[in-house]
Design a protein around this motif. Structure first.
Motif, PDB file in Angstrom:
ATOM      1  N   SER A  80      -7.482 -11.028  -8.119  1.00  0.00           N
ATOM      2  CA  SER A  80      -7.937 -11.441  -6.791  1.00  0.00           C
ATOM      3  C   SER A  80      -9.066 -10.548  -6.278  1.00  0.00           C
ATOM      4  CB  SER A  80      -6.776 -11.465  -5.798  1.00  0.00           C
ATOM      5  OG  SER A  80      -6.247 -10.180  -5.625  1.00  0.00           O
ATOM      6  N   ILE A  81      -9.041  -9.261  -6.622  1.00  0.00           N
ATOM      7  CA  ILE A  81     -10.130  -8.372  -6.207  1.00  0.00           C
ATOM      8  C   ILE A  81     -11.404  -8.692  -6.986  1.00  0.00           C
ATOM      9  CG2 ILE A  81     -10.956  -5.979  -6.243  1.00  0.00           C
ATOM     10  CD1 ILE A  81      -8.082  -5.125  -5.577  1.00  0.00           C
ATOM     11  N   MET A  82     -11.276  -8.892  -8.291  1.00  0.00           N
ATOM     12  CA  MET A  82     -12.461  -9.128  -9.120  1.00  0.00           C
ATOM     13  C   MET A  82     -13.127 -10.469  -8.829  1.00  0.00           C
ATOM     14  SD  MET A  82     -11.264  -7.561 -12.776  1.00  0.00           S
ATOM     15  CE  MET A  82     -12.711  -8.122 -13.626  1.00  0.00           C
ATOM     16  N   PHE A  83     -12.334 -11.507  -8.615  1.00  0.00           N
ATOM     17  CA  PHE A  83     -12.909 -12.839  -8.507  1.00  0.00           C
ATOM     18  C   PHE A  83     -12.775 -13.443  -7.111  1.00  0.00           C
ATOM     19  CE2 PHE A  83     -11.542 -12.317 -12.968  1.00  0.00           C
ATOM     20  CZ  PHE A  83     -12.797 -12.299 -13.548  1.00  0.00           C
ATOM     21  N   GLY A  84     -12.323 -12.636  -6.140  1.00  0.00           N
ATOM     22  CA  GLY A  84     -12.210 -13.127  -4.773  1.00  0.00           C
ATOM     23  C   GLY A  84     -13.566 -13.161  -4.083  1.00  0.00           C
ATOM     24  N   ASN A  85     -13.623 -13.895  -3.011  1.00  0.00           N
ATOM     25  CA  ASN A  85     -14.858 -13.986  -2.220  1.00  0.00           C
ATOM     26  C   ASN A  85     -14.725 -13.076  -1.003  1.00  0.00           C
ATOM     27  OD1 ASN A  85     -15.984 -15.906  -3.919  1.00  0.00           O
ATOM     28  ND2 ASN A  85     -14.919 -17.567  -2.881  1.00  0.00           N
ATOM     29  N   GLN A 112     -14.790  -6.166   3.930  1.00  0.00           N
ATOM     30  CA  GLN A 112     -13.484  -6.306   3.287  1.00  0.00           C
ATOM     31  C   GLN A 112     -13.396  -5.453   2.017  1.00  0.00           C
ATOM     32  OE1 GLN A 112     -13.633 -10.545   2.894  1.00  0.00           O
ATOM     33  NE2 GLN A 112     -12.374 -10.892   4.726  1.00  0.00           N
ATOM     34  N   ILE A 113     -14.470  -5.398   1.247  1.00  0.00           N
ATOM     35  CA  ILE A 113     -14.484  -4.559   0.048  1.00  0.00           C
ATOM     36  C   ILE A 113     -14.376  -3.090   0.430  1.00  0.00           C
ATOM     37  CG2 ILE A 113     -15.926  -3.789  -1.884  1.00  0.00           C
ATOM     38  CD1 ILE A 113     -16.880  -6.679  -2.127  1.00  0.00           C
ATOM     39  N   ALA A 114     -15.038  -2.679   1.515  1.00  0.00           N
ATOM     40  CA  ALA A 114     -14.946  -1.294   1.983  1.00  0.00           C
ATOM     41  C   ALA A 114     -13.515  -0.965   2.395  1.00  0.00           C
ATOM     42  CB  ALA A 114     -15.903  -1.063   3.144  1.00  0.00           C
ATOM     43  N   CYS A 115     -12.824  -1.900   3.027  1.00  0.00           N
ATOM     44  CA  CYS A 115     -11.425  -1.680   3.417  1.00  0.00           C
ATOM     45  C   CYS A 115     -10.522  -1.557   2.194  1.00  0.00           C
ATOM     46  CB  CYS A 115     -10.941  -2.807   4.317  1.00  0.00           C
ATOM     47  SG  CYS A 115     -11.647  -2.766   5.962  1.00  0.00           S
ATOM     48  N   ILE A 116     -10.758  -2.393   1.191  1.00  0.00           N
ATOM     49  CA  ILE A 116      -9.976  -2.308  -0.049  1.00  0.00           C
ATOM     50  C   ILE A 116     -10.212  -0.968  -0.724  1.00  0.00           C
ATOM     51  CG2 ILE A 116      -9.761  -3.259  -2.386  1.00  0.00           C
ATOM     52  CD1 ILE A 116     -10.376  -6.026  -1.134  1.00  0.00           C
ATOM     53  N   SER A 117     -11.466  -0.529  -0.761  1.00  0.00           N
ATOM     54  CA  SER A 117     -11.805   0.757  -1.367  1.00  0.00           C
ATOM     55  C   SER A 117     -11.132   1.909  -0.626  1.00  0.00           C
ATOM     56  CB  SER A 117     -13.319   0.934  -1.356  1.00  0.00           C
ATOM     57  OG  SER A 117     -13.671   2.194  -1.832  1.00  0.00           O
ATOM     58  N   ARG A 165      -8.399   4.619  -2.141  1.00  0.00           N
ATOM     59  CA  ARG A 165      -8.559   6.078  -2.037  1.00  0.00           C
ATOM     60  C   ARG A 165      -7.344   6.713  -1.370  1.00  0.00           C
ATOM     61  NH1 ARG A 165     -13.851   4.737  -0.640  1.00  0.00           N
ATOM     62  NH2 ARG A 165     -13.374   5.083   1.554  1.00  0.00           N
ATOM     63  N   HIS A 166      -6.828   6.062  -0.324  1.00  0.00           N
ATOM     64  CA  HIS A 166      -5.656   6.572   0.370  1.00  0.00           C
ATOM     65  C   HIS A 166      -4.434   6.583  -0.554  1.00  0.00           C
ATOM     66  CE1 HIS A 166      -2.836   7.375   3.593  1.00  0.00           C
ATOM     67  NE2 HIS A 166      -2.123   6.318   3.201  1.00  0.00           N
ATOM     68  N   ALA A 167      -4.232   5.499  -1.306  1.00  0.00           N
ATOM     69  CA  ALA A 167      -3.100   5.423  -2.223  1.00  0.00           C
ATOM     70  C   ALA A 167      -3.200   6.485  -3.317  1.00  0.00           C
ATOM     71  CB  ALA A 167      -3.018   4.030  -2.846  1.00  0.00           C
ATOM     72  N   SER A 168      -4.424   6.730  -3.808  1.00  0.00           N
ATOM     73  CA  SER A 168      -4.624   7.755  -4.822  1.00  0.00           C
ATOM     74  C   SER A 168      -4.317   9.147  -4.275  1.00  0.00           C
ATOM     75  CB  SER A 168      -6.062   7.692  -5.326  1.00  0.00           C
ATOM     76  OG  SER A 168      -6.300   8.690  -6.275  1.00  0.00           O
ATOM     77  N   ALA A 169      -4.740   9.422  -3.059  1.00  0.00           N
ATOM     78  CA  ALA A 169      -4.455  10.718  -2.429  1.00  0.00           C
ATOM     79  C   ALA A 169      -2.957  10.892  -2.213  1.00  0.00           C
ATOM     80  CB  ALA A 169      -5.199  10.830  -1.107  1.00  0.00           C
ATOM     81  N   GLN A 170      -2.277   9.837  -1.805  1.00  0.00           N
ATOM     82  CA  GLN A 170      -0.824   9.906  -1.613  1.00  0.00           C
ATOM     83  C   GLN A 170      -0.114  10.204  -2.930  1.00  0.00           C
ATOM     84  OE1 GLN A 170      -0.636  10.338   1.740  1.00  0.00           O
ATOM     85  NE2 GLN A 170       1.260   9.186   1.597  1.00  0.00           N
ATOM     86  N   LEU A 171      -0.570   9.566  -4.008  1.00  0.00           N
ATOM     87  CA  LEU A 171       0.012   9.811  -5.318  1.00  0.00           C
ATOM     88  C   LEU A 171      -0.186  11.261  -5.734  1.00  0.00           C
ATOM     89  CD1 LEU A 171       1.394   8.671  -7.835  1.00  0.00           C
ATOM     90  CD2 LEU A 171      -0.876   8.035  -8.670  1.00  0.00           C
TER      91      LEU A 171
END
Length: 99
Positions: free
Chosen positions: A10-15, A20-25, A29-35
């Motif tokens: 859905s990320i690769m082929f979504g419109n 919206q892409i900045a929010c996903i990014s 980043r937040h999920a990676s920092a939490q990990l």
């Protein structure tokens, strides 16, 4: 198809627009920092860990020497001949370490 694969598709082929892409990014980043924070809470100096070198694709096993803000210093034995005594220190991002 697993949930993980569906998200990637859905990320690769979504419109999506730029906002919206900045929010996903930002969410990634937040999920990676939490990990990384979670992993650092589980680590102690002397813990045995695994990590994969993204450039070479090799998996290393080593011992934690120091825990920094974002990275962990891991001391590994030489893979081909561990008796040579040539140890290597790697500065590994915490989110790439497996305890």
């Amino acid at each position: 198809m697993t949930e993980y694969q569906q998200v990637i598709q859905s990320i690769m082929f979504g419109n999506f627009n730029a906002e919206q892409i900045a929010c996903i990014s930002q969410a990634l980043r937040h999920a990676s920092a939490q990990l990384g924070r979670q992993t650092k809470r589980e680590l102690r100096i002397g813990s045995v860990v695994n990590f994969t070198d993204n450039r070479k694709g090799r998996t290393f096993k080593g011992t934690v020497v120091a825990i920094k803000r974002k990275n962990v210093v891991v001391l590994t034995k030489r893979q081909d001949n561990p008796w040579l005594g040539l140890d290597t220190r790697y500065n590994v991002p915490a989110q790439l370490i497996e305890v």
